[in-house]
Design a protein around this motif. Structure first.
Motif, PDB file in Angstrom:
ATOM      1  N   PRO A  39       1.601  86.876  41.079  1.00 54.15           N
ATOM      2  CA  PRO A  39       3.006  86.971  41.504  1.00 54.15           C
ATOM      3  C   PRO A  39       3.885  87.750  40.526  1.00 54.15           C
ATOM      4  N   THR A  40       3.480  87.815  39.252  1.00 59.53           N
ATOM      5  CA  THR A  40       4.225  88.622  38.285  1.00 59.53           C
ATOM      6  C   THR A  40       4.205  90.101  38.649  1.00 59.53           C
TER       7      THR A  40
ATOM      8  N   ALA B  68       9.140  84.216  41.740  1.00 61.49           N
ATOM      9  CA  ALA B  68       8.924  85.610  42.112  1.00 61.49           C
ATOM     10  C   ALA B  68       9.595  85.874  43.456  1.00 61.49           C
TER      11      ALA B  68
ATOM     12  N   ASN C 206       8.342  86.696  46.170  1.00 60.96           N
ATOM     13  CA  ASN C 206       7.605  86.077  47.283  1.00 60.96           C
ATOM     14  C   ASN C 206       7.640  84.544  47.209  1.00 60.96           C
TER      15      ASN C 206
ATOM     16  N   ALA D 252      -2.466  84.240  44.496  1.00 59.07           N
ATOM     17  CA  ALA D 252      -1.458  83.178  44.380  1.00 59.07           C
ATOM     18  C   ALA D 252      -1.396  82.646  42.950  1.00 59.07           C
ATOM     19  N   ALA D 253      -0.311  81.887  42.659  1.00 58.20           N
ATOM     20  CA  ALA D 253      -0.074  81.387  41.307  1.00 58.20           C
ATOM     21  C   ALA D 253      -1.185  80.457  40.832  1.00 58.20           C
TER      22      ALA D 253
ATOM     23  N   GLU E 202      -4.197  82.609  39.894  1.00 54.30           N
ATOM     24  CA  GLU E 202      -3.803  83.239  38.633  1.00 54.30           C
ATOM     25  C   GLU E 202      -4.046  82.273  37.467  1.00 54.30           C
TER      26      GLU E 202
ATOM     27  N   GLN F 181       6.657  82.505  44.866  1.00 56.66           N
ATOM     28  CA  GLN F 181       5.658  81.879  43.987  1.00 56.66           C
ATOM     29  C   GLN F 181       6.256  81.657  42.588  1.00 56.66           C
TER      30      GLN F 181
ATOM     31  N   ILE G 228       6.536  81.660  38.544  1.00 51.65           N
ATOM     32  CA  ILE G 228       6.041  82.468  37.423  1.00 51.65           C
ATOM     33  C   ILE G 228       6.190  81.662  36.140  1.00 51.65           C
TER      34      ILE G 228
ATOM     35  N   GLY H 299       1.629  90.348  43.552  1.00 48.24           N
ATOM     36  CA  GLY H 299       1.553  89.111  44.334  1.00 48.24           C
ATOM     37  C   GLY H 299       0.383  89.075  45.302  1.00 48.24           C
TER      38      GLY H 299
END
Lengths: 202, 202, 202
Positions: A168-169, A56, A58, A175-176, A179, A60, A62, A172
């Motif tokens: 992040p998708t 992403a 930022n 955080a991943a 998620e 992170q 995806i 954001g």
């Protein structure tokens, strides 16, 4: 890593549903929940090994592959729900195609990291609304067939795009790894929880 | 850009068919034309954003993604046509698989820029002939069922490979933007025009 | 090159089955073997032109596209076998999805060159066992329906993973060209040989 926990849980649930559905339904039912769990095992393996990701803006990661596997698993689930709602076969097909399109546009929205991704988020939402409309629309015979199961589906499934938007998708904000935990919780409820509820209800 | 015009037109036709098919057919028909238009919206978005293209040997861009989406939309259309021609279900399945193979080989022929692409153009043509043969072959009961609709389909669909041959995908006689306009015109006739004709006929 | 021989043989068998199935079954059977051969022609073309390969750790090429096309051709074959075994439609669907998952995991196992590929070899094997179990399980009515055809399928199909393990995809004991010859021999037996046997049996 949370993805390996997902692999483990869905591997166990695949075997559990294989055992349950083999014992119960005899020759006349499609073993939906075995396949839903099996698709999810493959999906979590691919994410656990980080085989295909994009970054992403930022920075992170995806994990866009998730949405490819949802095409298979969620179409099976919505056909199952349409069967419970006693929809005719053409409506089951419509619900399945709408679900597949929702997830396919979700895949496009996830793999694209520019602002253009929001177009596909919009198309995915449109297909999702089409799916819900087809599912909730009363049939001609007057019976509404809207069971508590369908409200459960509406509420839990609608949390997926919310996670997508926060992750992040989307914006954001989370955080991943958060998620991943949220999606795992939703997968547990909508795939294993739902499967056990359906299996005991019948 | 012509692709954005396509997005707009097919977005409108998606809503129009959703309204028409929701009002007319009630619970017993598959809403083919909603899905055909919706697949086409996604396809035109992907092309409008130029998300995945290759360059032909003459430098012109090739929008090969179009053929991936035709797998979905055109299979639905040919099942629809086979239904009108009163084909049995196995023949509908054959027609759909032939259509999917035609478009899949068309995708391979488009994404390959070397001379090898002509092999896949040939395979696509073979599958197309198989589809037409299955559609036009009289059934055993003696009724030919070859309606004017099927001739309309034969004539308009056969213009797609002609555009392909003239465009940068083939000999590069016409430019990519002319190609886009021609395909848009054909998409309008074969998807929206056809859909409206079928909807009013029933 | 052995792949061009495959192209030639399966092109001929496509035409042969098109002729046979057109003459025999009239309007009430799906022309399975035409499609199985046609999928295989496309697959061998893609391999003959070496359009998409990866290199194994020992430097040998891996033709992973083969497994993508097996998703189509082998699903059609197992539906055919389930039909011969008089399985109900839901079981045919299960057998087809298990076959597709077997080949899809085989594709992932082939395109991945690290040790992680063995996870997907394992998942592919699990789906294969699920397919065999669904096919061989006696139905409720007491009739076993396990014909000699099903044993033939079990024996010949199970040689594919053995070649995979010996070839560059697995331990690299045999070279890519020997692998190609072995797979061609197996394709001939399981696709053309099987098709002719079924066609004459009926």
């Amino acid at each position: 890593m949370v993805f390996w926990i997902g692999v483990l849980i869905f591997a166990i649930s695949s075997l559990m549903f294989a055992f349950l559905e083999n014992r119960r339904y005899r020759q006349n039912m499609f073993s939906s929940h075995v396949f839903v769990s099996f698709f999810t095992v493959i999906s979590y393996f691919v994410m656990a090994l980080a085989l295909a990701t994009v970054s992403a803006e930022n920075g992170q990661p995806i994990y866009w592959t998730r949405w490819i596997f949802y095409i298979g698993s969620c179409s099976i689930l919505t056909i199952d729900i349409a069967t419970i709602a006693k929809k005719p076969n053409v409506k089951k097909a419509e619900v399945a195609v709408f679900t597949a399109l929702t997830m396919f546009c979700g895949f496009l929205a996830s793999i694209i990291i520019t602002l253009d991704r929001w177009w596909f988020f919009g198309l995915s939402t449109a297909a999702y609304i089409g799916m819900l409309y087809t599912l909730f629309k009363p049939s001609n015979e007057g019976s509404s067939n809207i069971s508590s199961i369908m409200w459960f589906v509406l509420l839990t499934w609608s949390l997926f795009p919310i996670v997508w938007v926060l992750a992040p998708t989307g914006f954001g904000i989370i955080a991943a790894d958060v998620e991943a935990i949220l999606y795992l919780a939703l997968d547990l409820v909508t795939k294993i929880g739902f499967g056990i509820y359906i299996s005991t209800m019948r």
